[in-house]
Write an enzyme that holds these catalytic residues in place. Structure first.
Site, mmCIF file in Angstrom:
data_model
loop_
_atom_site.group_PDB
_atom_site.id
_atom_site.type_symbol
_atom_site.label_atom_id
_atom_site.label_comp_id
_atom_site.label_asym_id
_atom_site.label_seq_id
_atom_site.Cartn_x
_atom_site.Cartn_y
_atom_site.Cartn_z
ATOM 1 N N HIS A 12 -32.575 40.004 -13.314
ATOM 2 C CA HIS A 12 -33.639 39.583 -12.401
ATOM 3 C C HIS A 12 -33.903 38.088 -12.457
ATOM 4 O O HIS A 12 -34.409 37.509 -11.515
ATOM 5 C CB HIS A 12 -34.903 40.411 -12.656
ATOM 6 N N SER B 215 -28.983 39.186 -8.362
ATOM 7 C CA SER B 215 -27.635 39.747 -8.303
ATOM 8 C C SER B 215 -26.641 38.750 -7.728
ATOM 9 O O SER B 215 -26.995 37.950 -6.860
ATOM 10 C CB SER B 215 -27.639 40.984 -7.408
ATOM 11 N N ASP C 56 -29.112 53.485 -2.528
ATOM 12 C CA ASP C 56 -28.867 54.048 -3.864
ATOM 13 C C ASP C 56 -29.069 55.564 -3.867
ATOM 14 O O ASP C 56 -28.335 56.292 -4.535
ATOM 15 C CB ASP C 56 -29.801 53.407 -4.911
ATOM 16 N N GLU D 35 -11.381 61.812 -26.574
ATOM 17 C CA GLU D 35 -11.812 62.046 -25.200
ATOM 18 C C GLU D 35 -11.143 61.030 -24.271
ATOM 19 O O GLU D 35 -10.785 59.925 -24.691
ATOM 20 C CB GLU D 35 -13.340 61.883 -25.109
HETATM 21 C C1 HEM Z 1 -26.011 52.136 -19.436
HETATM 22 C C2 HEM Z 1 -25.177 51.324 -18.846
HETATM 23 C C3 HEM Z 1 -25.573 50.326 -17.798
HETATM 24 C C4 HEM Z 1 -26.647 50.338 -16.949
HETATM 25 C C5 HEM Z 1 -27.735 51.393 -16.815
HETATM 26 C C6 HEM Z 1 -26.554 49.144 -16.141
HETATM 27 C C7 HEM Z 1 -27.452 48.820 -15.138
HETATM 28 C C8 HEM Z 1 -27.280 47.776 -14.240
HETATM 29 C C9 HEM Z 1 -28.024 47.612 -13.015
HETATM 30 C C10 HEM Z 1 -29.127 48.567 -12.507
HETATM 31 C C11 HEM Z 1 -27.566 46.510 -12.408
HETATM 32 C C12 HEM Z 1 -28.008 45.974 -11.035
HETATM 33 C C13 HEM Z 1 -27.297 46.760 -9.948
HETATM 34 C C14 HEM Z 1 -25.820 46.458 -9.874
HETATM 35 O O1 HEM Z 1 -25.472 45.257 -9.839
HETATM 36 O O2 HEM Z 1 -25.019 47.417 -9.857
HETATM 37 C C15 HEM Z 1 -26.549 45.921 -13.258
HETATM 38 C C16 HEM Z 1 -25.861 44.756 -13.015
HETATM 39 C C17 HEM Z 1 -24.843 44.251 -13.806
HETATM 40 N N1 HEM Z 1 -24.252 44.865 -14.896
HETATM 41 FE FE1 HEM Z 1 -24.873 46.608 -15.724
HETATM 42 N N2 HEM Z 1 -25.472 48.407 -16.520
HETATM 43 C C18 HEM Z 1 -24.829 49.099 -17.529
HETATM 44 C C19 HEM Z 1 -23.666 48.725 -18.176
HETATM 45 C C20 HEM Z 1 -22.969 47.545 -17.949
HETATM 46 C C21 HEM Z 1 -21.756 47.160 -18.619
HETATM 47 C C22 HEM Z 1 -21.034 48.017 -19.647
HETATM 48 C C23 HEM Z 1 -21.419 45.922 -18.133
HETATM 49 C C24 HEM Z 1 -20.242 45.045 -18.489
HETATM 50 C C25 HEM Z 1 -19.617 45.023 -19.596
HETATM 51 C C26 HEM Z 1 -22.404 45.531 -17.149
HETATM 52 C C27 HEM Z 1 -22.405 44.347 -16.435
HETATM 53 C C28 HEM Z 1 -23.250 44.054 -15.372
HETATM 54 C C29 HEM Z 1 -23.197 42.858 -14.586
HETATM 55 C C30 HEM Z 1 -22.242 41.668 -14.776
HETATM 56 C C31 HEM Z 1 -24.199 42.967 -13.597
HETATM 57 C C32 HEM Z 1 -24.534 41.963 -12.480
HETATM 58 C C33 HEM Z 1 -23.786 42.362 -11.275
HETATM 59 C C34 HEM Z 1 -24.005 41.466 -10.099
HETATM 60 O O3 HEM Z 1 -25.106 40.978 -9.912
HETATM 61 O O4 HEM Z 1 -23.029 41.290 -9.395
HETATM 62 N N3 HEM Z 1 -23.336 46.538 -17.059
HETATM 63 N N4 HEM Z 1 -26.391 46.731 -14.369
#
Ligand code: HEM
Length: 404
Positions: A222, A226, A251, A294
């Site tokens: 935030h 994004s 969503d 797995e």
């Molecule tokens: C429990 C696991 C995770 C949850 C609940 C989560 C949740 C979120 C949410 C709600 C967003 C904003 C919506 C979106 O851009 O899709 C986000 C963005 C992002 N997430 Fe995650 N995430 C998780 C795991 C990860 C992992 C494993 C990575 C990378 C190793 C990651 C990297 C990112 C990045 C780089 C963004 C920004 C994307 C953008 O603005 O283009 N996330 N995440």
């Protein structure tokens, strides 16, 4: 007492508004939630690949809820664990459903998070100023792997026992203290009752730690907002739209589509992604013909087995995940989105195909051609990261648009 007192009830809205103001004054949680989920300015060009973050959040909540209900009937004792799972499947009301949701839910959680990571990799979402957001994601990924690994031990079947034995033994390669670390981790001289009990404790608590890291992940998101498919910084107010209703509806639609294959698997193919040997109670005297983890661990398992020297294999396996932390600095190209990076786009797709090939090798016994293919694929995996700094210097990128 004044005879002019007004006894007509206040309108409901006014009461709600007053209660809202009262709470805001003491704990502004409602405006915080509204900032995050209602008014959050989201780029207006986000495509469906941006659905996977919220889906990951829903998958995590489902795992926690179903996990709590399973814990009410599961027994973390080597003499009872296997039978308690059978009890859940056969005797507990809706127990089969709760367990299937948890089992299939784990696999789907990994599918969603792998797509979420692949999206970040494609659109350069890990680049400045989102390095910490990405790093927190890698921490979540590591925590997810630890949680899933320990969860798989709990049914105390043959794969639980032997998977735990093989993977925990890997730590014995740590110089000087390795074998002591393994004994400490087991709580004895082999995988046994103390191991099962502590894995159960960790498996229960780690998802809550993941929730905490997800909160930090969203906080970092935030702050700079994004990224978007074009990958450029958005400066004009009209490039953004409020999160609600546009993305809440999108969503929700995404969730509906996700639930189709998910429920099909839960009701018709719950065991498809599992291993039949895990329906044989753990037996330390009988080693299964092939010990396979797995599916979501298979690419990393293939890297481990591709290298004949155990110490180097273990280092390569852990290194293949830890290298992700350095991605924002390895790829110094100023252009984020692969749409404008013709060379990066190619090596990106090769990297993904290679990752699947690694998974295929991990699923097969380390013999014959599988050894050769796994070795080539391991070299290619690391080559991707080694190539990034070179690519950033020599790649001729396409011209970026000024706006979206
Ligand atoms: C429990 C696991 C995770 C949850 C609940 C989560 C949740 C979120 C949410 C709600 C967003 C904003 C919506 C979106 O851009 O899709 C986000 C963005 C992002 N997430 Fe995650 N995430 C998780 C795991 C990860 C992992 C494993 C990575 C990378 C190793 C990651 C990297 C990112 C990045 C780089 C963004 C920004 C994307 C953008 O603005 O283009 N996330 N995440």
């Amino acid at each position: 007492m004044s005879s002019h007192q007004d006894f007509t009830p206040k309108p409901v809205e006014k009461n709600i508004r007053n209660t809202y103001r009262w709470l805001e004054d003491r704990l502004p949680i409602l405006s915080f939630l509204s900032d995050a989920l209602v008014t959050y300015p989201a780029p207006r060009n986000l495509n469906y690949m941006w659905n996977f973050g919220s889906l990951a959040g829903i998958a995590l909540v489902l795992q926690i809820l179903t996990g709590i209900f399973l814990a009410m009937h599961y027994k973390g004792d080597v003499n009872l664990a296997f039978d308690s799972i059978q009890h859940i499947m056969r005797d507990v009301q809706w127990g089969w459903l709760i367990r299937n949701l948890h089992m299939v839910g784990a696999s789907f959680f990994f599918i969603v998070v792998y797509i979420h990571m692949a999206r970040g990799l494609y659109y350069g979402s890990y680049k400045s100023p989102r390095e910490v957001l990405w790093g927190l994601g890698v921490i979540i990924f590591l925590l997810m792997m630890a949680t899933a690994f320990m969860g798989y031990v709990l049914p105390w079947g043959q794969m639980s026992y032997w998977g735990a034995t093989v993977i925990t033994n890997l730590l014995s390669v740590i110089p000087f203290i390795g074998k002591y670390v393994v004994v400490w981790l087991w709580g004895g001289y082999s995988v046994g009752d103390p191991t099962l009990t502590r894995f159960y404790a960790f498996h229960f608590v780690l998802p809550f730690v993941i929730i905490g890291v997800v909160v930090l992940h969203l906080w970092a998101l935030h702050l700079h907002r994004s990224n978007n498919p074009v990958g450029i910084d958005l400066k004009r107010a009209k490039d953004y739209i409020p999160f609600h209703p546009y993305y809440t509806i999108k969503d929700t639609f995404g969730l509906g589509v996700y639930l189709i294959p998910f429920t099909l698997m839960v009701f018709f193919l719950p065991e498809y992604l599992g291993h039949p040997d895990n329906y044989i109670p753990a037996n330390p005297m009988v080693t299964p013909a092939h010990i396979v983890p797995e599916w979501y661990f298979l690419p990393f398992y293939a890297i481990l087995r591709a290298i004949p020297i155990k110490e180097i294999g273990v280092a390569a396996m852990f290194g293949s995940i830890l290298v992700l932390f350095f991605l924002p600095w390895l790829d110094s190209s100023p252009v984020r989105s692969a749409r404008f990076r013709p060379l990066y786009k190619q090596i990106y797709w090769l990297f993904l195909i290679n990752f699947v090939v690694l998974g295929w090798c991990g699923a097969n016994p380390p013999e014959g051609m599988f050894v050769i293919i796994a070795r080539v694929a391991t070299v290619l995996y690391f080559s991707f990261f080694a190539l990034l700094p070179v690519l950033a210097r020599y790649e001729k990128t396409k011209p970026l648009p000024a706006t979206i």
